[in-house]
Design an enzyme around this catalytic site. Structure first.
Site, mmCIF file in Angstrom:
data_model
loop_
_atom_site.group_PDB
_atom_site.id
_atom_site.type_symbol
_atom_site.label_atom_id
_atom_site.label_comp_id
_atom_site.label_asym_id
_atom_site.label_seq_id
_atom_site.Cartn_x
_atom_site.Cartn_y
_atom_site.Cartn_z
ATOM 1 N N LYS A 126 -4.486 -9.846 -7.171
ATOM 2 C CA LYS A 126 -5.677 -10.013 -6.329
ATOM 3 C C LYS A 126 -6.824 -9.100 -6.778
ATOM 4 O O LYS A 126 -6.571 -7.965 -7.153
ATOM 5 C CB LYS A 126 -5.267 -9.673 -4.893
ATOM 6 C CG LYS A 126 -6.234 -10.109 -3.833
ATOM 7 C CD LYS A 126 -5.740 -9.710 -2.457
ATOM 8 C CE LYS A 126 -5.800 -8.219 -2.239
ATOM 9 N NZ LYS A 126 -5.540 -7.764 -0.884
ATOM 10 N N LYS A 142 -10.572 -3.685 -4.187
ATOM 11 C CA LYS A 142 -11.475 -2.528 -4.226
ATOM 12 C C LYS A 142 -10.818 -1.350 -4.932
ATOM 13 O O LYS A 142 -11.496 -0.493 -5.487
ATOM 14 C CB LYS A 142 -11.801 -2.076 -2.799
ATOM 15 C CG LYS A 142 -12.621 -3.041 -1.979
ATOM 16 C CD LYS A 142 -12.669 -2.553 -0.520
ATOM 17 C CE LYS A 142 -13.294 -3.583 0.392
ATOM 18 N NZ LYS A 142 -12.959 -3.394 1.796
ATOM 19 N N LYS A 151 0.828 -1.221 0.000
ATOM 20 C CA LYS A 151 0.000 0.000 0.000
ATOM 21 C C LYS A 151 0.853 1.258 0.000
ATOM 22 O O LYS A 151 0.484 2.259 -0.596
ATOM 23 C CB LYS A 151 -0.946 0.004 1.206
ATOM 24 C CG LYS A 151 -2.097 -0.958 1.039
ATOM 25 C CD LYS A 151 -3.238 -0.641 1.982
ATOM 26 C CE LYS A 151 -4.421 -1.569 1.715
ATOM 27 N NZ LYS A 151 -5.482 -1.421 2.682
HETATM 28 P P1 TYM Z 1 -10.671 -5.800 3.587
HETATM 29 O O1 TYM Z 1 -11.693 -4.771 3.878
HETATM 30 O O2 TYM Z 1 -9.589 -5.497 2.622
HETATM 31 O O3 TYM Z 1 -11.364 -7.122 3.084
HETATM 32 C C1 TYM Z 1 -12.462 -7.700 3.787
HETATM 33 C C2 TYM Z 1 -12.374 -9.220 3.748
HETATM 34 O O4 TYM Z 1 -12.348 -9.659 2.382
HETATM 35 C C3 TYM Z 1 -11.237 -10.513 2.163
HETATM 36 N N1 TYM Z 1 -10.752 -10.311 0.784
HETATM 37 C C4 TYM Z 1 -10.623 -11.286 -0.117
HETATM 38 N N2 TYM Z 1 -10.860 -12.615 -0.048
HETATM 39 C C5 TYM Z 1 -10.627 -13.339 -1.167
HETATM 40 N N3 TYM Z 1 -10.183 -12.798 -2.337
HETATM 41 C C6 TYM Z 1 -9.935 -11.476 -2.436
HETATM 42 N N4 TYM Z 1 -9.519 -10.949 -3.591
HETATM 43 C C7 TYM Z 1 -10.153 -10.654 -1.295
HETATM 44 N N5 TYM Z 1 -10.007 -9.317 -1.062
HETATM 45 C C8 TYM Z 1 -10.379 -9.133 0.224
HETATM 46 C C9 TYM Z 1 -10.201 -10.078 3.184
HETATM 47 O O5 TYM Z 1 -9.261 -11.104 3.440
HETATM 48 C C10 TYM Z 1 -11.071 -9.754 4.377
HETATM 49 O O6 TYM Z 1 -11.363 -10.932 5.110
HETATM 50 N N6 TYM Z 1 -7.576 -5.700 7.535
HETATM 51 C C11 TYM Z 1 -8.873 -6.148 7.067
HETATM 52 C C12 TYM Z 1 -10.024 -5.620 7.871
HETATM 53 C C13 TYM Z 1 -9.931 -5.860 9.336
HETATM 54 C C14 TYM Z 1 -10.120 -7.087 10.011
HETATM 55 C C15 TYM Z 1 -10.015 -6.783 11.396
HETATM 56 C C16 TYM Z 1 -10.364 -8.387 9.576
HETATM 57 C C17 TYM Z 1 -9.721 -4.895 10.281
HETATM 58 N N7 TYM Z 1 -9.776 -5.462 11.507
HETATM 59 C C18 TYM Z 1 -10.118 -7.783 12.381
HETATM 60 C C19 TYM Z 1 -10.462 -9.374 10.551
HETATM 61 C C20 TYM Z 1 -10.360 -9.075 11.911
HETATM 62 C C21 TYM Z 1 -9.056 -5.668 5.628
HETATM 63 O O7 TYM Z 1 -8.455 -4.727 5.185
HETATM 64 O O8 TYM Z 1 -10.021 -6.337 4.948
#
Ligand code: TYM
Length: 356
Positions: free
Chosen positions: A218, A221, A134
Site C-alpha cells: 500500500k 505515509k 503497525k
Molecule cells: P489515514 O490517516 O491513514 O488515511 C486517511 C484516509 O486515506 C485513505 N488511504 C488510502 N486510500 C487509498 N489508497 C491508499 N494507499 C490509502 N492510504 C490511506 C484511508 O483509508 C483513509 O480514508 N483510521 C483512519 C483515520 C480515522 C477515521 C476516523 C476515518 C480516524 N477516525 C473516523 C474515518 C472515520 C486512518 O488512519 O486514516
C-alpha cells in the site's frame, strides 16, 4: 457516482431523518496528521469528501488524538494538523457549509471512546490487522492507545450518529468493528436504533493505491522511500520524477483487465490514471493496450500534474495562512461540539451515569 445508499434507507430511522431534508445522511471521516499526505489519501478519501458534500451533511476531522498513538514531535503536530485541514479545503470542502475541525478540540470523542472501550471485546481488537501490521514484532512496546485506536475511531463516528463514512479500502475492518460496537451498545442497553449501523462509502477507481516502488504494498505515509508515493505538496518536477521512476515490468502495457490484475505495478498505475481522469479502468486499459510504458507514463505525468498541481498549490497557499486555517478549525469544533454534546448526554443517561 453510484447510489451507495440505495435500499438501506427505507427502514433506517437515522437515514430517514436526513431524507426528509433532501439529504442521504450524515458523514464523518477523518485523516491522521502524521505528515506526507499522499495520492492514496487524496484519491481514496479526500477527493471523495468534496464530491459527497452536496448529498450529505459532512463532518471532516483531523484526528490528532489518533496521531499520537505513535510518537509525534509536539513542535510539528500543529503544522501537520493545519496541513490536513488545508488539504480538505484545497480539495474543495466548504468549511462554512460543512464542518472541518480537529479531534482534540471536541473532548466528547474521548469521552465516548472510554465507554466503547468497555463495549468492545478483546477478541474483536485482537483481530485488527492494522494493529498487527503497525505493532509488528515489537508488540510489548507499542502504546495502549494504538491497541484501543479502533474504539476511538468508532467514537469519532458515532458521537455524531453519522450514517456514512467515506474511506479507502484499508479502513474497512475498522468500520466493521464500528458497526459491531454500535450493535452491541444498542443491545446491551436495550436501546434499539440508538446508534446507527454505519455504512462505509468506498468507491472510485483507486480505493487502494499501491506504492510506486512495489505494486503489492500500500502507498503509505510512513514508507521510508519518498519515491514510493506522490505527496499532495509535490511540484510538477517531483511528480514527473516519481512517475518516471515508478516500478514497471519489461512487457508492453496490458491488453486486458485480467492481464493487468496479474501485473500489480502496471495495474496500480492504470488505476491511478483512471481515478485521476475519472474514467473506468477498462477504458484506460483499452486506450493504452500494447503501448510502451514510456508513452503511458508521459500521459500519466501530464494528467497528474494537471489534476494535482492546483490542489497542491492551494494547500501551500493555505499553509502560509495559519490564522485562517485555525479559524476554520475553531469554528468547526464549536459546531461539532454542538452536535456531539447532546448525544454524549443521551449516552451518559443510557449508561446510567448520574448528572452533576
Ligand atoms: P489515514 O490517516 O491513514 O488515511 C486517511 C484516509 O486515506 C485513505 N488511504 C488510502 N486510500 C487509498 N489508497 C491508499 N494507499 C490509502 N492510504 C490511506 C484511508 O483509508 C483513509 O480514508 N483510521 C483512519 C483515520 C480515522 C477515521 C476516523 C476515518 C480516524 N477516525 C473516523 C474515518 C472515520 C486512518 O488512519 O486514516
Amino acid at each position: 457516482m453510484p447510489d451507495v445508499t440505495a435500499g438501506a434507507a427505507a427502514s433506517n430511522p437515522h437515514i430517514a431523518r436526513y431524507q426528509a431534508r433532501g439529504l442521504k445522511g450524515r458523514i464523518l471521516s477523518g485523516v491522521q496528521p502524521t505528515g506526507n499526505l499522499h495520492l492514496g489519501n487524496y484519491l481514496g478519501a479526500i477527493r471523495n469528501f468534496a464530491r459527497l458534500q452536496s448529498d450529505y451533511e459532512c463532518l471532516y476531522c483531523v484526528v490528532d488524538m489518533h496521531a499520537i498513538t505513535v510518537w509525534q514531535d509536539p513542535a510539528q503536530l500543529g503544522s501537520q494538523t493545519r496541513e490536513i485541514a488545508s488539504a480538505f479545503l484545497a480539495a474543495g470542502v466548504d468549511g462554512r457549509k460543512h464542518i472541518i475541525f480537529n479531534q482534540s478540540m471536541v473532548p466528547e470523542h474521548a469521552q465516548l471512546a472510554w465507554i466503547f472501550n468497555c463495549v468492545a471485546r478483546l477478541g474483536w481488537m485482537n483481530r485488527m490487522t492494522q494493529f498487527k501490521e503497525k505493532a509488528g514484532k515489537d508488540r510489548e512496546n507499542v502504546s495502549l492507545g494504538l491497541y484501543a485506536y479502533p474504539a476511538l475511531m468508532a467514537a469519532d463516528i458515532l458521537i455524531y450518529k453519522a450514517t456514512h463514512v467515506p474511506v479507502g479500502e484499508d479502513q474497512k475492518q475498522h468500520l466493521e468493528l464500528t458497526r459491531d460496537i454500535a450493535i452491541k451498545f444498542n443491545n446491551d442497553y436495550a436501546a434499539p436504533d440508538f446508534f446507527p449501523v454505519t455504512e462505509p462509502l468506498i468507491f472510485g477507481a483507486a480505493t487502494r493505491v499501491m506504492s510506486l516502488r512495489d505494486g503489492t504494498k500500500k502507498m503509505s505515509k510512513s514508507d521510508p522511500s519518498d519515491f514510493s508515493r506522490i505527496n499532495l505538496t509535490d511540484d510538477a518536477d517531483a511528480i514527473a520524477g516519481k512517475i518516471r521512476r515508478a516500478k514497471t515490468d519489461p512487457h508492453p502495457m496490458p491488453e486486458t483487465a485480467s492481464e493487468a490484475e496479474k501485473r500489480p505495478d502496471a495495474d496500480n498505475l492504470l488505476g491511478i490514471y483512471a481515478a485521476l481522469a475519472d474514467m473506468e479502468k477498462d477504458a484506460v486499459i483499452f486506450e493504452f493496450a500494447g503501448k510502451q510504458f514510456s508513452e503511458f507514463k508521459s500521459a500519466l505525468t501530464e494528467l497528474a500534474v494537471d489534476k494535482l498541481g492546483p490542489v497542491g498549490a492551494e494547500m501551500q497557499r493555505l499553509m502560509k495562512d495559519p490564522g485562517h486555517v485555525d479559524t476554520v478549525l475553531k469554528d468547526g469544533a464549536q459546531r461539532a461540539r454542538a452536535i456531539a454534546a447532546p448525544i454524549l448526554e443521551e449516552v451518559y443517561r443510557t449508561v446510567g451515569f448520574l448528572k452533576p
